[in-house]
Design a protein around this motif. Structure first.
Motif, short mmCIF file in Angstrom:
data_model
loop_
_atom_site.label_atom_id
_atom_site.label_comp_id
_atom_site.label_asym_id
_atom_site.label_seq_id
_atom_site.Cartn_x
_atom_site.Cartn_y
_atom_site.Cartn_z
N PRO A 142 0.07 4.41 9.12
CA PRO A 142 -0.68 3.22 9.58
C PRO A 142 -1.92 2.92 8.75
CG PRO A 142 0.03 4.53 11.46
CD PRO A 142 0.37 5.32 10.23
N LYS A 143 -2.69 3.95 8.38
CA LYS A 143 -3.92 3.70 7.61
C LYS A 143 -3.60 3.11 6.23
CE LYS A 143 -4.38 8.31 5.54
NZ LYS A 143 -5.30 9.45 5.29
N ASP A 144 -2.48 3.53 5.64
CA ASP A 144 -2.07 2.97 4.35
C ASP A 144 -1.53 1.56 4.52
OD1 ASP A 144 -2.78 5.26 2.97
OD2 ASP A 144 -0.80 6.17 3.18
N LEU A 145 -0.89 1.32 5.66
CA LEU A 145 -0.35 -0.02 5.93
C LEU A 145 -1.47 -1.05 5.99
CD1 LEU A 145 2.14 -1.74 6.57
CD2 LEU A 145 1.82 -1.18 8.99
N TYR A 146 -2.59 -0.69 6.58
CA TYR A 146 -3.73 -1.61 6.64
C TYR A 146 -4.25 -1.94 5.25
CZ TYR A 146 -3.85 -0.43 11.63
OH TYR A 146 -3.52 -0.26 12.95
N LYS A 147 -4.29 -0.94 4.38
CA LYS A 147 -4.75 -1.16 3.01
C LYS A 147 -3.80 -2.08 2.25
CE LYS A 147 -7.05 3.35 2.68
NZ LYS A 147 -7.04 4.68 1.99
#
Length: 298
Positions: free
Chosen positions: A63-68
């Motif tokens: 999820p954190k990479d998806l936001y980026k």
């Protein structure tokens, strides 16, 4: 047989030529910039999804990479909107000449993102680029809106390229491209719904010629070119990719002069200013390559 590095450089130049042709398609397509980019990213997303399913590519992401990746998708969407907007309010030559300022922005962004020192001669080159833009504007002040949009587009393009260089450290080119395009489509959809005219019947009323150009734009100039350019960055530095893409104006302006001689013929000051910008960018690249070779030998 060509070695892998030479193949990637040749591949990169093919992608740059395709990028130059993108501007030609932007002039040929009659719909406005926001809708054009929405269709471009939507069709490209569908084509990428088909490719992912056929090739059985794993696109799971934290999820954190998806936001980026979503943030980068918004950046590339805004880059394309401002780029095609620059073509609409001026012409292909103006939009592409301003795109050349991207290497200057990359030289400022890379120290921030990659935590390196600012190089003194890049500041000098930056001043030369600004001087080139100033000279160019003296003869083409009627296109000031296109010049401003073109410079903004160049900044967004450089930001996007530098961000993607970081993403490639942990994700594949296909995965990066797919999520960035999906987020771009979502972003533009929300913009059209809340701030545009909405998804009315007129939004989907497109001529057959526009559909043809859009399919070429979304498939060859976007889905293929986008994944390939991100893949190339695994073997070539982000700065070199941005630098090489500054040949895009040369290819694109030559094509535009051949196809649209009446609207693309510019003043002497335009070509003088554009030559200063391109010359500065290429000189910067030559110096960078010389230093790179020296480091490899030492």
């Amino acid at each position: 047989m060509l070695n892998d590095k030479v193949k990637n450089y040749l591949h990169l130049h093919l992608l740059v030529f395709i990028a130059g042709f993108t501007a030609i398609l932007g002039k040929l397509i009659t719909i406005e910039a926001v809708s054009l980019v929405w269709y471009r990213m939507l069709i490209a997303s569908v084509l990428m999804f088909i490719y992912i399913k056929i090739a059985k590519i794993n696109i799971k992401v934290a999820p954190k990479d998806l936001y980026k990746l979503a943030g980068a998708g918004v950046v590339i969407a805004l880059h394309w909107i401002t780029f095609f907007g620059a073509i609409n309010v001026s012409n292909v030559s103006i939009a592409l000449a301003m795109f050349s300022t991207g290497a200057f922005f990359a030289s400022l962004l890379e120290p921030l993102i990659y935590k390196r020192k600012v190089i003194w001669y890049e500041i000098i080159f930056g001043c030369l680029v600004i001087m080139g833009v100033y000279i160019l504007m003296q003869g083409e002040i009627r296109y000031v809106n296109g010049i401003v949009l073109g410079i903004l587009s160049a900044f967004l393009s450089s930001l996007f390229a530098v961000l993607n260089g970081k993403f490639l450290e942990s994700h594949s080119a296909t995965k990066i491209s797919f999520y960035e395009f999906l987020s771009g489509v979502l972003f533009i959809s929300l913009f059209i719904y809340f701030f545009g005219n909405g998804f009315t019947a007129n939004h989907f009323n497109i001529s057959m010629s526009d559909w043809s150009y859009l399919i070429i734009l979304a498939s060859v100039c976007t889905a293929y070119a986008f994944i390939a350019s991100v893949h190339v960055m695994r073997y070539i530095s982000p700065y070199t990719v941005v630098l090489t893409y500054n040949l895009e104006p040369i290819y694109g302006i030559i094509l535009a002069l051949m196809l649209f001689p009446d609207s693309e013929k510019m003043s002497t000051s335009f070509y003088f200013g554009a030559a200063i910008i391109l010359g500065t960018v290429l000189l910067n690249g030559i110096i960078k390559n010389i230093k790179y070779i020296k480091r490899k030998r030492s």
